[in-house]
Write a protein that holds these residues in place. Sequence first.
Motif, PDB file in Angstrom:
ATOM      1  N   VAL A 127       0.839  -1.206   0.208  1.00 55.18           N
ATOM      2  CA  VAL A 127      -0.070  -0.083   0.049  1.00 55.18           C
ATOM      3  C   VAL A 127       1.045   1.304  -0.101  1.00 55.18           C
ATOM      4  O   VAL A 127       0.815   2.186  -0.806  1.00 55.18           O
ATOM      5  CB  VAL A 127      -0.824   0.094   1.121  1.00 55.18           C
ATOM      6  CG1 VAL A 127      -1.867   1.186   1.074  1.00 55.18           C
ATOM      7  CG2 VAL A 127      -1.701  -1.038   1.170  1.00 55.18           C
ATOM      8  N   THR A 128       1.993   1.241   0.905  1.00 50.00           N
ATOM      9  CA  THR A 128       2.770   2.643   1.094  1.00 50.00           C
ATOM     10  C   THR A 128       3.424   2.885  -0.118  1.00 50.00           C
ATOM     11  O   THR A 128       3.713   3.737  -0.707  1.00 50.00           O
ATOM     12  CB  THR A 128       3.556   2.373   2.133  1.00 50.00           C
ATOM     13  OG1 THR A 128       2.780   2.287   3.410  1.00 50.00           O
ATOM     14  CG2 THR A 128       4.543   3.476   2.328  1.00 50.00           C
ATOM     15  N   PHE A 129       4.043   1.530  -0.737  1.00 46.15           N
ATOM     16  CA  PHE A 129       4.858   1.564  -2.016  1.00 46.15           C
ATOM     17  C   PHE A 129       4.205   2.118  -3.040  1.00 46.15           C
ATOM     18  O   PHE A 129       4.697   3.039  -3.862  1.00 46.15           O
ATOM     19  CB  PHE A 129       5.422   0.023  -2.413  1.00 46.15           C
ATOM     20  CG  PHE A 129       6.532  -0.517  -1.649  1.00 46.15           C
ATOM     21  CD1 PHE A 129       6.841   0.063  -0.238  1.00 46.15           C
ATOM     22  CD2 PHE A 129       7.389  -1.272  -2.064  1.00 46.15           C
ATOM     23  CE1 PHE A 129       7.797  -0.308   0.443  1.00 46.15           C
ATOM     24  CE2 PHE A 129       8.826  -1.702  -1.310  1.00 46.15           C
ATOM     25  CZ  PHE A 129       8.457  -0.822  -0.090  1.00 46.15           C
ATOM     26  N   SER A 130       2.904   1.617  -3.408  1.00 43.90           N
ATOM     27  CA  SER A 130       2.027   2.085  -4.205  1.00 43.90           C
ATOM     28  C   SER A 130       1.955   3.565  -4.147  1.00 43.90           C
ATOM     29  O   SER A 130       2.166   4.376  -5.125  1.00 43.90           O
ATOM     30  CB  SER A 130       0.604   1.589  -4.077  1.00 43.90           C
ATOM     31  OG  SER A 130       0.858   0.100  -4.432  1.00 43.90           O
ATOM     32  N   ILE A 131       1.525   4.191  -2.889  1.00 44.79           N
ATOM     33  CA  ILE A 131       1.418   5.510  -2.864  1.00 44.79           C
ATOM     34  C   ILE A 131       2.380   6.398  -3.153  1.00 44.79           C
ATOM     35  O   ILE A 131       2.528   7.299  -3.715  1.00 44.79           O
ATOM     36  CB  ILE A 131       0.772   5.959  -1.142  1.00 44.79           C
ATOM     37  CG1 ILE A 131      -0.272   5.283  -0.880  1.00 44.79           C
ATOM     38  CG2 ILE A 131       0.815   7.411  -0.965  1.00 44.79           C
ATOM     39  CD1 ILE A 131      -0.689   5.338   0.532  1.00 44.79           C
ATOM     40  N   VAL A 132       3.490   5.964  -2.711  1.00 44.29           N
ATOM     41  CA  VAL A 132       4.891   6.711  -2.823  1.00 44.29           C
ATOM     42  C   VAL A 132       5.490   6.624  -4.240  1.00 44.29           C
ATOM     43  O   VAL A 132       5.743   7.677  -4.915  1.00 44.29           O
ATOM     44  CB  VAL A 132       5.958   6.100  -1.709  1.00 44.29           C
ATOM     45  CG1 VAL A 132       7.281   6.690  -2.155  1.00 44.29           C
ATOM     46  CG2 VAL A 132       5.674   6.381  -0.338  1.00 44.29           C
ATOM     47  N   LEU A 133       5.405   5.462  -4.860  1.00 43.21           N
ATOM     48  CA  LEU A 133       5.968   5.479  -6.118  1.00 43.21           C
ATOM     49  C   LEU A 133       5.133   6.302  -7.149  1.00 43.21           C
ATOM     50  O   LEU A 133       5.643   6.970  -7.923  1.00 43.21           O
ATOM     51  CB  LEU A 133       5.977   3.928  -6.809  1.00 43.21           C
ATOM     52  CG  LEU A 133       7.189   3.413  -5.776  1.00 43.21           C
ATOM     53  CD1 LEU A 133       7.386   1.725  -6.458  1.00 43.21           C
ATOM     54  CD2 LEU A 133       8.382   3.983  -5.906  1.00 43.21           C
ATOM     55  N   GLY A 162      15.962  11.119  -4.186  1.00 41.24           N
ATOM     56  CA  GLY A 162      16.151   9.641  -3.527  1.00 41.24           C
ATOM     57  C   GLY A 162      15.989   9.628  -1.802  1.00 41.24           C
ATOM     58  O   GLY A 162      15.344   8.657  -1.494  1.00 41.24           O
ATOM     59  N   LEU A 163      16.449  10.465  -1.354  1.00 38.65           N
ATOM     60  CA  LEU A 163      16.263  10.522   0.428  1.00 38.65           C
ATOM     61  C   LEU A 163      14.700  10.824   0.500  1.00 38.65           C
ATOM     62  O   LEU A 163      14.335  10.245   1.540  1.00 38.65           O
ATOM     63  CB  LEU A 163      17.047  11.678   0.859  1.00 38.65           C
ATOM     64  CG  LEU A 163      18.422  11.544   0.986  1.00 38.65           C
ATOM     65  CD1 LEU A 163      19.359  12.514   1.501  1.00 38.65           C
ATOM     66  CD2 LEU A 163      18.695  10.089   1.532  1.00 38.65           C
ATOM     67  N   ASP A 164      13.950  11.540  -0.272  1.00 41.40           N
ATOM     68  CA  ASP A 164      12.383  11.748   0.217  1.00 41.40           C
ATOM     69  C   ASP A 164      11.774  10.551  -0.214  1.00 41.40           C
ATOM     70  O   ASP A 164      11.054   9.988   0.752  1.00 41.40           O
ATOM     71  CB  ASP A 164      11.984  12.767  -0.944  1.00 41.40           C
ATOM     72  CG  ASP A 164      12.258  14.228  -0.368  1.00 41.40           C
ATOM     73  OD1 ASP A 164      12.455  14.388   0.905  1.00 41.40           O
ATOM     74  OD2 ASP A 164      11.839  15.286  -0.808  1.00 41.40           O
ATOM     75  N   ILE A 165      12.338   9.879  -1.042  1.00 44.55           N
ATOM     76  CA  ILE A 165      11.392   8.710  -1.459  1.00 44.55           C
ATOM     77  C   ILE A 165      11.695   7.601  -0.601  1.00 44.55           C
ATOM     78  O   ILE A 165      10.810   6.784   0.047  1.00 44.55           O
ATOM     79  CB  ILE A 165      11.870   8.034  -2.830  1.00 44.55           C
ATOM     80  CG1 ILE A 165      11.035   9.168  -4.162  1.00 44.55           C
ATOM     81  CG2 ILE A 165      11.188   6.668  -3.140  1.00 44.55           C
ATOM     82  CD1 ILE A 165      11.502   8.805  -5.482  1.00 44.55           C
TER      83      ILE A 165
END
Lengths: 329, 343
Positions: free
Chosen positions: A112-118, A259-262
């Motif tokens: 879930v988090t990965f989908s939101i962030v990417l 990079g750091l933000d992601i």
Amino acid sequence: MLRFVVRRLLVAALTLVVISLVTFGLFFAVPSSPAKVMCGKNCTAEDIAQVERRLGIDQPLPRQYADFVGGVFAGRTYGEGDFRQDCPAPCLGYSFRNNQPVTEIVAQRAPVTFSIVLGGAVLWLGLGISLGMVSALRRGTAFDRAAIGVTLAGASMQVYFFGLILLYLLVYSTGLLPFPSYTPLTESPARWAAGLLLPWMTLGFLNSALYARLSRAQMLETLSEDFIRTARAKGLPARQVHTRHALRAAITPIVTIAGLDIGTSLGGTFITETIFGLQGLGKATVEAVQFLNLPVVMATVLLAAVFIVVANIVVDVLYAVIDPRVRLG
Amino acid sequence: MSDLSHPPPRTPAADATISVPEIQAGPEPAGRAAEFVGRSPNQLAWLRLKRDRTARASALTLLVAAVVALGAPLLGRLTGIDPTDKFVDRLNDFGMPIGYAGGISSDHWLGLEPGSGRDILMQLVYGLRTSLFIAFTSALLASCIGVAVGVLAGWARGWLDSLVNWLIDLTLAFPFLIFALAVIPILQDRFYSDREAPSPAFRVALIVATFGLFSWTYTARLVRGQVISLREREFVDAARAAGAGTAHILLRQLLPNIWAPILVTVSLMVPQFIAIEAALAFVNIGVTEPTPDLGRMIFNSIGYVASDPWYTLFPGLTIFLLVLAFNLLGDALRDSLDPRSTR
């Protein structure tokens, strides 16, 4: 190159060890009784003792830490007899409250988090960098001034306010979008995207303001450099000067920050997840913290640290790939 | 941001020797002398700041916010409303405020909270106090730690410097927000059993301490760099030759030369802390009831967004304006203190 990567990995490993020690110490040595905290308010002394025995927290602290690390790499078993619980290889602990290995919880929440962030990152990088670049190339025009104003306001806006505004405007009052929900990508890509559109827009718009400001400043700095003048003097078309020469040099510091933000966001976008009721890693941490569900808290904090450390390494290597001036040695 | 990571080598001390055109040079014809005024770099910076329209507007906004926050009890006495007063009789059967726009009336200028029926203006004004207090104290704490560590590392060199550098890298690898989220309730559990309610002051102190302990790194890096570059300058040698002790050199010679970038970082740290504090309160980890808090107001309003968006709007707008004003002022301050940074 190889030597650099190896040295970088060693430092990263050391950092992770120290962070895990600090987190472990804080979460298991600081609370007056971790078992009591995990068991809840209505537990008797016997229940607590049982929890302690099952989770192995009746052992001395160094032993507990060793068991934890052993669990991560080789897996471990909690309890005995009827209460035997196997926790296979990347074992991040066992949540007594959920009656579930923490790894399982993380595996459920992480997509879930990965989908939101990417999705959000694609939007914020694309939007931010192109806005910043156009704004720098048209410096001083009405477009530039408007962009500066909007991005300035956007950079001071908060996710928890902006997200709710979008929710009100796009869902409650006009019904343009459905209320956010998570459908796995493998199940239905269309529903996956539709359900996450709102969080993507929230994160995308807000972060793109920062990236637009940053890339505008970087671009302006690069455009005044000698190699750009040379490229122009050579007679290269403007388009090629701007994209292949200027953008490539201007983008390096942006890669670092992106990079750091992601990396940081992958550890949990807890505000976005709270607003839209999405069950991601951030929401898991918030819930676990509210009930002082220590094994889950510990695992999510550690995981977030791992993402940051990994993002750092990735950024360093990317640097050498993108910027011809950087040579790793 | 980029000009901060590369602090200008130019310092007030160096400026004095290169001098600014305003300073009188040599004998001037009588009568024209009045037009030339000697100005120190600080005075010049102040002049530039005063001339900046955005800076004036944002400073005014912040001044109003500060006065309102400080005068909150006075405002409460004037309107006769206490932040804890509940006007349940003005809510309908569903707990929603009666009237237009969230129950805005001559008694309740910004309406009432749905559910609890508290006056939103009072919550806002007292919330402003919480927010500003936490942000300022944390920024002060973080800067003090940062300056002390930075000066120490820059001056000492050797293993102490390496240790500090490593410590900074380590702190930066901690996921600050998530860590703060987890640490605050756990530390509270250490000091209070679940039977007794923790005092609001304790919670505030815990938040300030967490913010301070994780945010000193930026200032420390900056100060360390400045100290390293200044350490080799002639005026330090001169002070040492004149028999000055280390304490004198650090406090009276070096620190006055680096206050400008420190001031800029402090002014940009405050809005960050305002935002983070509200974010923590937003997930119910921040300041606890009954202390009013802007972030918690937004958190409480999530359930009412569809029916009473005004409840979200007022605290959200307050935080936004506060952060925006601080950011603008910080930018203007940086521009005025560092004449070379042009945007």
